[in-house]
Structure formats: C-alpha cells, structure tokens
Design an enzyme around this catalytic site. Sequence first.
Site, mmCIF file in Angstrom:
data_model
loop_
_atom_site.group_PDB
_atom_site.id
_atom_site.type_symbol
_atom_site.label_atom_id
_atom_site.label_comp_id
_atom_site.label_asym_id
_atom_site.label_seq_id
_atom_site.Cartn_x
_atom_site.Cartn_y
_atom_site.Cartn_z
ATOM 1 C CB SER A 128 -0.684 0.354 1.855
ATOM 2 O OG SER A 128 -1.535 1.282 1.394
ATOM 3 C CE1 TYR A 153 -4.163 -2.242 5.209
ATOM 4 C CE2 TYR A 153 -3.920 0.027 4.472
ATOM 5 C CZ TYR A 153 -3.840 -1.302 4.334
ATOM 6 O OH TYR A 153 -3.828 -1.661 2.651
ATOM 7 C CE LYS A 157 -1.505 -4.531 3.299
ATOM 8 N NZ LYS A 157 -1.767 -5.745 2.933
#
Length: 341
Positions: A128, A153, A157
């Site tokens: 991402s 989040y 990644k």
Amino acid sequence: MNNRKVLVTGGLGYIGSHTVVELQNEGCEVVIIDDLSNASISVLDGITAITGKKPQFEEIDLKDKAKVQDFFKRHSDIEGVIHFAASKAVGESVEKPLHYYENNINTLVYVLQELKTFNKKNFIFSSSCTVYGQADTLPISEEAPVKPAESPYGNTKQIGEEIIKDTCKIDESFKAIALRYFNPIGAHSSTEIGELPIGVPQNLVPFITQTAIGLREELSVFGDDYPTEDGTCIRDYIHVVDLAKAHVIALQRLLNGHNSSNFEVFNLGTGKGSSVLEVIRSFENVSGEKLKYKIVKRRAGDVTAAYADTNRAKEILGWQTKLTLDDAMESAWHWEQKIRN
C-alpha cells in the site's frame, strides 16, 4: 499463463475477486482462500458468471497455522501466490491495533513458512502507498523514503514488506514483488462483482454510493482544512480492474523469470490526485444524483495527499491505467444499484 496453478488469499475480497477474474481470463487455475470475515460467499458466483469457470475455494482462517500447513500439503503443485488476505481500514486499525497486527502479520508469516517448506518461489504481496506516510514530494516514487507509519494498518504493510525482503535475503531463488497501490475504486463492468463491505463502509466510494441509494443518511467528509486546493484530502483513485490486471502482469514477470532482483517494488496508481470533493462531484456528474454530505473533523491516521509516480510500472511492467475516475464512479454506482434491487 495457461494451466498455471495460483493461490489467491483473500480472493473473495474486493481486489482479490477482480484479480481472480483476470487470472482466469489468462487461463490460470485459481485456488482461493478466504475466511469470509469481510467478504461474501456469493462473490464466488459472480466470478463464475464472468469467467464461466468456478475457481476452487477453501474457507480457511490463515491465523490457524495448522490449517495453513494442511492446505499446502494438499496443494503442493501451486506455482504462485498472490497474498491479499488482511484487514485494511486505516481508521479501524487505529482503534484495533492488536487485531491488525495479529491478522496482517501472523497470516503472512504462516504463508511464507509454507512456501519455504514446499520450495515455492513466486509471491506477490498486496502492499500500500500508506508505507510512504506523508511523503516529502509528490508524486510519490518507489525511491521515496518509507516513513514512520501514520496508522497500524500502514505499519503492517511496512513490516510485511520487511518480512518478505528478509525472506528473499536468505534464499536468492525466492522471488517476490510488493505492489504498493493507491486507492482502488469501481467495479467490474459486468456488475457481477464489486466492492461489498460488511457493515459500515470504511472507504469513501462505497459510502458515497450507499448514501446516494438511501442506505446511509449522509456522507462524512473528514476535514476541509487540509493544505489542498479545496481543503479536503487528495488521493490517487485507481479503477480496480486496472489494478487487478497489474497483479497478473507482475505474477507473469516472476513465472517467466524476468525479474531483475528477487525483491521488487512497484507503485500502482493513475499518477493523478483527486480530492474528496472532486470524487463527490465526479459521482454526481455520472449518476445525476445530488449527494448529501457534511464536513466533520479530521480522521486519525489520514495523510494530506498521496498520488503515484507510475513511471516504473509503465517502463518495467509495461502496465498503465486505462480507466478514468468517471469510469470508476459510474461502475461503482451501477454495482450499488444492482445489489440493492
């Protein structure tokens, strides 16, 4: 790609399901793993309706290490893995960090361990643009520094990429590509599959379409005091079908041995930033609907602006987007209308 057996984890999810369609269109034999925590089993029917072929499906929670081990014992002929399975909402990750670390990191480790055990070589990681945090310069190239994450989040990644990179260091024959994508939106033109969040949507476009169709009272725009032209956040919105095609090209690169190193990174975006209000206007233009929205305070974990430098993907993968913001908003609206009828 004919008859190559490919595992897609999270393959009934939004991006995963569109990628399964593109893989099947290229003749791959696809096996899907999904725990159905944020996907519906009905997506399997949508994939089958588009391609005329039902992919194999196993409902497995990848946090269950024993079940992951058992799966790979039974599917030792898999030639490549595209790993989507992860929790993916920035705001929710701020509220539930431990859930995100367990779900996004443990599952990746368990899959990689089995790939090592069975000597499997080709791995595509769903990464991402959040790994860049608030970038110093725009557009964001792959050389941009990976900054301290703005959310759990985003951190999962970053950590995920580091885990894969370290795995590649100890085994030069293991090949991986991390695809750092920006903001996927839209739906398949057939309206057989699209974004189908369970519960209240965490992403902008399904909240727009659900508001327009009357499922939500109004859309909240998180902040209008950012240093942008209209005060709202800017993102690079990429049509999910364009994004899915890039995964197939990346996997093909690994299967054909065309990679230049055993860990590669590519940005996937349009190269153009659009503000939240611009996305709303695009929707209103293509749908003819007037959207009800209000400005609320900023959301934790959001960066001001992020859009991609897409030159590397264009030059090395030979991939670029073909569909526009309006195309994506129109397809998302048609999908919303279909599933509510």
